[in-house]
Structures are given as structure tokens and as C-alpha cells.
Design a protein around this motif. Structure first.
Motif: not given
Length: 263
Positions: A130-136, A181-187
Motif C-alpha cells: 500500500a505504501q508502494a502504491a502511495r509512492v507511485h 519514500a522510494a522504491g524500485a523492482g527488479i526481475f
């Protein structure tokens, strides 16, 4: 069709891992994401070469046949040099031409330090996502009141979370006082290529080194834990984030072309 663009190859990798269907038609590929019809770059046609005389009519017809209910038109142009094709044909299509930089790195040193007061870790559980959605949402140019856009973003995040939970990668967040406050995914699909997704920093926390820390941490993790050998990131060549990636050792290896418009 042999896709040569590293940008599109890793786009297709991400889509297929999350359940999209890619059909090879020899001269082009048709990409469908039935669970998210509002995802323009999950429902598109990838063509083998830049547009030539007569291609506007041809691909308009083909796209309409493949996606009769679509409210968008999206055409990827395979290649590495950023060439979209004949200017008159592009004008006839009425598309926006987006040319992105594809950057790669084969090494990523372990982060020597995390910014003070920052907890950098993979996301776990509903509250983290949910926090990742807020950052996005804080970085998203789309209209949050538009039901179609809201459905697209919710479906897309659900797909990315599922990829993490299925072991294809991880989403890393930088948390300050317990708030992301910040994020990123890697796959990766195990092919050796690892693709970044959505490097984002909340506007209230920019210029504090959080994006650098997240990208470096995720890249090192992918090379050591996922056994990837090439990190791939796609970005607007005119956006300041490209300088961040270059400082971390990424180099531009190609340009990726996307043609799009609403209908």
C-alpha cells in the motif's frame, strides 16, 4: 520474428512472466494482457522494422483486427538505433513518438552505506505494498479520478507483487521513519537479464540519495542472488535520472521506439 531490442526483449520477459500472451506472426508480434486491457504497453503490436510507405494504413488495420475494443493504439518498433520510420507515415498515424534510452550494466558493487535513518529492504505484506502504491501515485502523471487509469494501476501493481511472491524478483523500498519514500523492482526469468521497474521517489524525499541507494542495492542483489549477468533499465534520455544511472556504471546501449495515441 527475432526481437533484437533489449528493451523490448525485457519488456516481453516481464509481460510473459506475469501472464500476458505473446503471439509471433513472423513479421510482427501481438502482445495481449487480457487481465489489464487498459495497459497500453501490455496490449500492443511489435513490428520488425521502422515504418515505410503504406505502413500507417496497414498497421492501423492490423491493430484494429487484433484489438477491436481498444481505446488506444500502441505500436512498438524493434531496433536499437531509435529510428521510428517515415515521417509522413508517422504523421498519418497521429501518434506520439517516444524514444527511450536502454542502459545496461554487468557489475554493481555492494552499497557501501545506506543514507542515515533509512531502512532499505524488500517489501513484505499488504501495508508495504500500500505504501508502494502511495509512492507511485505521487509520481504518476495519470488522472487518479479516471476509473480506467485507476484500474490499470491497481492491476499492474497486483501483477508486479505476484511476480515478487512467485520468486521472479523483489521490490525494494527505502523507508524513512517507517514510511516508504522510494522504491524500485527488479526481475528476471533466469535468462541472465534482469530488468528494473518503476524507480520512484516521493517528491518530499528527493535529492537525498534514496533512488541511488535503491537502484544500487537492487542491482547488486540481482547479480548475486538471482544470478543475473546483465542489468537493464529503460529511461527517458532527457530526464535527470539517466545521470544517476550513469554514475552507478550503466551505459546506454540502444534506443527503444514506442508509438502511441488514444483513440
Amino acid at each position: 520474428m527475432n526481437v533484437i531490442s533489449l528493451g523490448f526483449r525485457t519488456d516481453l520477459m516481464m509481460l510473459e512472466m506475469s501472464g500476458s500472451v505473446v503471439v509471433d506472426r513472423s513479421t510482427h508480434q501481438v502482445v495481449r494482457t487480457p487481465t489489464n486491457p487498459g495497459f497500453w504497453w501490455g496490449n500492443y503490436v511489435l513490428v520488425a522494422s521502422p515504418l515505410r510507405d503504406g505502413d500507417a494504413d496497414h498497421w492501423t488495420h492490423e491493430f484494429g483486427e487484433y484489438f477491436p475494443e481498444a481505446t488506444h493504439f500502441s505500436l512498438g518498433v524493434d531496433g536499437v538505433d531509435g529510428e521510428a520510420g517515415d515521417a509522413a507515415e508517422l504523421a498519418r498515424l497521429g501518434v506520439t513518438v517516444e524514444v527511450n534510452a536502454v542502459l545496461t550494466a554487468e557489475e554493481m558493487p555492494a552499497p557501501d552505506r545506506t543514507p542515515p535513518g533509512v531502512d532499505l529492504r524488500p517489501l513484505h505484506g499488504d501495508d508495504d505494498w500500500a505504501q508502494a502504491a502511495r509512492v507511485h501515485a505521487s509520481c504518476d502523471d495519470g488522472d487518479p479520478s479516471d476509473p480506467a487509469h485507476r484500474a490499470f494501476t491497481e492491476n499492474r501493481q497486483a501483477d508486479l507483487r505476484r511476480l515478487c511472491e512467485d520468486g521472479y524478483g523483489a521490490w525494494f523500498g527505502a523507508f524513512v521513519d517507517g514510511r516508504m519514500a522510494a522504491g524500485a523492482g527488479i526481475f528476471t526469468d533466469g535468462s541472465g537479464l534482469a530488468r528494473y521497474q518503476n524507480v520512484e521517489t516521493h517528491p518530499d524525499h528527493r535529492r537525498h540519495g534514496l533512488a541511488t541507494a535503491v537502484v544500487q542495492h537492487a542491482g547488486h542483489w540481482a547479480l548475486t542472488e538471482l544470478r543475473a549477468n546483465t542489468l537493464v533499465i529503460v529511461a527517458d534520455p532527457d530526464y535527470h535520472a539517466v545521470d544517476l544511472y550513469r554514475r552507478l556504471g550503466f551505459t546506454e546501449t540502444e534506443r527503444q521506439v514506442q508509438l502511441q495515441r488514444g483513440t
